[in-house]
Design a protein around this motif. Structure first.
Motif, PDB file in Angstrom:
ATOM      1  N   LYS A 341     -11.768 -28.357  42.401  1.00 35.09           N
ATOM      2  CA  LYS A 341     -12.433 -29.524  42.987  1.00 35.09           C
ATOM      3  C   LYS A 341     -13.899 -29.617  42.571  1.00 35.09           C
ATOM      4  CE  LYS A 341      -9.774 -30.918  47.037  1.00 35.09           C
ATOM      5  NZ  LYS A 341      -9.737 -32.335  46.599  1.00 35.09           N
ATOM      6  N   THR A 342     -14.505 -28.473  42.321  1.00 35.37           N
ATOM      7  CA  THR A 342     -15.909 -28.444  41.919  1.00 35.37           C
ATOM      8  C   THR A 342     -16.114 -29.116  40.571  1.00 35.37           C
ATOM      9  OG1 THR A 342     -16.203 -26.350  43.104  1.00 35.37           O
ATOM     10  CG2 THR A 342     -17.897 -26.927  41.522  1.00 35.37           C
ATOM     11  N   TYR A 343     -15.087 -29.042  39.706  1.00 38.02           N
ATOM     12  CA  TYR A 343     -15.262 -29.501  38.330  1.00 38.02           C
ATOM     13  C   TYR A 343     -14.449 -30.735  37.972  1.00 38.02           C
ATOM     14  CZ  TYR A 343     -17.407 -24.953  38.114  1.00 38.02           C
ATOM     15  OH  TYR A 343     -18.218 -23.880  38.360  1.00 38.02           O
ATOM     16  N   ALA A 344     -13.552 -31.178  38.846  1.00 40.34           N
ATOM     17  CA  ALA A 344     -12.691 -32.317  38.520  1.00 40.34           C
ATOM     18  C   ALA A 344     -13.407 -33.643  38.745  1.00 40.34           C
ATOM     19  CB  ALA A 344     -11.418 -32.267  39.357  1.00 40.34           C
ATOM     20  N   SER A 345     -13.247 -34.558  37.804  1.00 41.06           N
ATOM     21  CA  SER A 345     -13.752 -35.916  38.014  1.00 41.06           C
ATOM     22  C   SER A 345     -12.631 -36.809  38.534  1.00 41.06           C
ATOM     23  CB  SER A 345     -14.299 -36.477  36.696  1.00 41.06           C
ATOM     24  OG  SER A 345     -13.293 -36.500  35.697  1.00 41.06           O
ATOM     25  N   GLY A 346     -11.388 -36.324  38.411  1.00 45.34           N
ATOM     26  CA  GLY A 346     -10.234 -37.070  38.909  1.00 45.34           C
ATOM     27  C   GLY A 346      -9.497 -36.291  39.979  1.00 45.34           C
ATOM     28  N   LYS A 347      -8.163 -36.424  39.971  1.00 43.20           N
ATOM     29  CA  LYS A 347      -7.344 -35.778  40.985  1.00 43.20           C
ATOM     30  C   LYS A 347      -6.995 -34.337  40.600  1.00 43.20           C
ATOM     31  CE  LYS A 347      -3.976 -38.700  40.753  1.00 43.20           C
ATOM     32  NZ  LYS A 347      -2.685 -39.392  41.030  1.00 43.20           N
ATOM     33  N   ILE A 348      -6.640 -33.552  41.628  1.00 45.10           N
ATOM     34  CA  ILE A 348      -6.065 -32.221  41.420  1.00 45.10           C
ATOM     35  C   ILE A 348      -4.553 -32.356  41.617  1.00 45.10           C
ATOM     36  CG2 ILE A 348      -6.043 -29.802  42.110  1.00 45.10           C
ATOM     37  CD1 ILE A 348      -8.752 -30.777  41.105  1.00 45.10           C
ATOM     38  N   ILE A 349      -3.792 -31.977  40.603  1.00 48.02           N
ATOM     39  CA  ILE A 349      -2.328 -32.015  40.669  1.00 48.02           C
ATOM     40  C   ILE A 349      -1.827 -30.577  40.565  1.00 48.02           C
ATOM     41  CG2 ILE A 349      -0.212 -32.864  39.599  1.00 48.02           C
ATOM     42  CD1 ILE A 349      -1.964 -35.117  38.349  1.00 48.02           C
ATOM     43  N   THR A 350      -1.153 -30.109  41.588  1.00 45.58           N
ATOM     44  CA  THR A 350      -0.731 -28.708  41.636  1.00 45.58           C
ATOM     45  C   THR A 350       0.787 -28.597  41.652  1.00 45.58           C
ATOM     46  OG1 THR A 350      -2.706 -28.116  42.899  1.00 45.58           O
ATOM     47  CG2 THR A 350      -0.886 -26.544  42.929  1.00 45.58           C
ATOM     48  N   VAL A 351       1.312 -27.773  40.756  1.00 45.28           N
ATOM     49  CA  VAL A 351       2.724 -27.405  40.842  1.00 45.28           C
ATOM     50  C   VAL A 351       2.762 -25.937  41.262  1.00 45.28           C
ATOM     51  CG1 VAL A 351       2.840 -26.973  38.336  1.00 45.28           C
ATOM     52  CG2 VAL A 351       4.945 -27.204  39.669  1.00 45.28           C
ATOM     53  N   PHE A 352       3.347 -25.685  42.421  1.00 44.18           N
ATOM     54  CA  PHE A 352       3.312 -24.360  43.027  1.00 44.18           C
ATOM     55  C   PHE A 352       4.709 -23.757  43.077  1.00 44.18           C
ATOM     56  CE2 PHE A 352       3.157 -21.786  47.111  1.00 44.18           C
ATOM     57  CZ  PHE A 352       2.554 -20.684  46.519  1.00 44.18           C
ATOM     58  N   GLN A 353       4.791 -22.518  42.628  1.00 46.67           N
ATOM     59  CA  GLN A 353       6.035 -21.753  42.692  1.00 46.67           C
ATOM     60  C   GLN A 353       5.823 -20.604  43.690  1.00 46.67           C
ATOM     61  OE1 GLN A 353       6.974 -19.093  39.382  1.00 46.67           O
ATOM     62  NE2 GLN A 353       9.052 -19.920  39.314  1.00 46.67           N
ATOM     63  N   PRO A 354       6.319 -20.745  44.933  1.00 48.10           N
ATOM     64  CA  PRO A 354       6.149 -19.663  45.912  1.00 48.10           C
ATOM     65  C   PRO A 354       6.737 -18.356  45.383  1.00 48.10           C
ATOM     66  CG  PRO A 354       7.004 -21.647  46.950  1.00 48.10           C
ATOM     67  CD  PRO A 354       7.091 -21.881  45.472  1.00 48.10           C
TER      68      PRO A 354
END
Length: 452
Positions: A341-354
């Motif tokens: 979030k500190t470096y993004a100018s757009g959205k954060i999109i996360t794909v998470f594998q528990p």
């Protein structure tokens, strides 16, 4: 090295820690063989160095001329090779026990432990130590370009390794210096609760000799008041022996390293995130205790570029930056997403594998809360690792929990499905993060394979 083994077989030889142990033994002239479930670049490297490796586990691979069988904790008790070794009454050691056995040959041993941050902090220490004349032997729980992999074979004066608390494995080690980064709830398939984990860390710290050093996060200091060795703390402020001031996270991460109110060194980093500021403070404190000059510490930390799978840049997709990260605990997840979030100018999109069913079930709320920091969330199936699916928990349960916080998510039944969803969402300026301790980096590979 004084050892009596001429032939060693490693069950699970392709693991990051097991492969390093095998490589060290090859360098000592020991005949090495082993097995793993699948091929990899790590296995190819071992074969090129002379190891004989079987893909898949088979009892026929275990013969009575093997002096020692070493197994990873990821294998089950009914593994056919382990059962055959027991049947032949061969010498058998777990990975941690064997690492502790090797550790006895070193004059000094530094062990980096904690619920998270071990590999990055060990990497930082590695970057500093290789600029000294100490000729360290380094076992890294990841891969680092400046080491040429996950191992650096040096002298018998100093060993550096990670020390995992799982199943109290670190109690089998013989350290002269310990770094404890943090103590949080994890591995709850083994530990009862947080106090049980804390007791294990206290027992671990008590292994240290009186001449040894414990470098510990100041918030856990009270657990170690009765130690006879030297206790040195690090933390966010002057309640600790070593702490950062004047922190800048952008454009170049930097801070003043402080000790008892005095500026010890001005530190600059090439890796991002506030959590890495504190990892570097721990590394610096340890090196100061070793008597390493602060100019070398500054240089080593500055030249550290990170390890693979720790906020690792993978390429571009639809103009978005693709990052791969090993985070598999809620605290790690939050640290990674805050950094993005500190470096993004757009959205954060996360794909998470528990990672593991027990961790997902026990920390379900925490995972859901952590993912709230991401603008878009895609959940993959739980990576089982050493566990069996009992049907009690599913990655979709994280999405259901997120909905209680008015946050929705996508479920992807495959890497290809996840990549398709991401490509429909990602735009220039976004940051895509593939996150987890399993094989989720395969999604990053799919996203970046065409170089877009």
């Amino acid at each position: 090295m004084n050892q009596n083994f001429k032939s060693i077989y490693f069950i699970g030889i392709g693991g990051i820690s097991m492969s390093a142990l095998a490589e060290v033994m090859i360098s000592e002239g020991v005949k090495i063989s082993g097995s793993d479930r699948s091929n990899s670049h790590i296995i190819k490297k071992l074969i090129d160095n002379g190891a004989k490796i079987y893909i898949n586990h088979d009892s026929k691979n275990i013969t009575d001329d093997i002096d020692l069988v070493v197994y990873t904790s990821a294998i089950s008790n009914d593994n056919p090779e382990l059962l055959r070794a027991q049947e032949l009454n061969l010498n058998i050691m777990g990975r941690a026990e064997f690492l502790g056995y090797i550790m006895k040959n070193y004059k000094n041993s530094i062990c980096v432990s904690g619920t998270h941050g071990k590999t990055t902090t060990t990497g930082m220490l590695s970057s500093i130590l290789i600029e000294t004349d100490l000729q360290p032997t380094i076992f890294l729980g990841g891969e680092m370009d400046s080491l040429g992999g996950n191992l650096l074979k040096g002298s018998y004066d100093l060993m550096l390794t990670e020390a995992c608390e799982y199943r109290r494995n670190f109690l089998k080690f013989n350290p002269t210096m310990e770094i404890i980064l943090n103590i949080e709830e994890d591995h709850l398939d083994y530990y009862k609760d947080l106090p049980d984990i804390e007791r294990a860390f206290v027992e671990y710290a008590n292994i240290l000799p009186e001449s040894g050093h414990l470098i510990v996060n100041v918030k856990h200091k009270e657990l170690f008041n009765d130690l006879k060795c030297k206790v040195v703390t690090f933390g966010p402020d002057d309640s600790a022996d070593y702490y950062p001031e004047n922190i800048k996270l952008t454009p170049v991460p930097s801070y003043d390293l402080m000790h008892e109110g005095k500026n010890v060194a001005e530190i600059s980093l090439k890796i991002f995130g506030e959590h890495n500021i504190f990892n570097s403070v721990a590394a610096a404190a340890a090196c100061i205790c070793l008597g390493i000059d602060t100019e070398i510490i500054k240089s080593g930390l500055y030249h550290f570029k990170g390890t693979h799978r720790r906020y690792e840049y993978k390429g571009k997709c639809n103009g978005a930056t693709v990052i791969d990260d090993y985070a598999h605990h809620p605290s790690e997840m939050k640290a990674t997403l805050k950094t993005a979030k500190t470096y993004a100018s757009g959205k954060i999109i996360t794909v998470f594998q528990p990672h593991t069913f027990t961790r997902t079930k026990k920390l379900l709320n925490e995972f859901a809360e952590g993912l709230l920091l991401s603008d878009e969330v895609i959940l993959l199936d739980i990576y089982s690792a050493r566990e069996t699916d009992t049907g009690e928990i599913h990655s979709k349960d994280i999405i259901s929990k997120m909905k209680e916080y008015n946050k929705d998510g996508y479920y992807a039944e495959s890497f290809e499905a996840a990549a398709k969803i991401i490509k429909s969402l990602a735009k220039d300026g976004d940051i895509i993060i593939t996150m987890g301790a399993g094989n989720v980096d395969g999604v990053a590979d799919l996203l970046t394979m065409d170089g877009q």
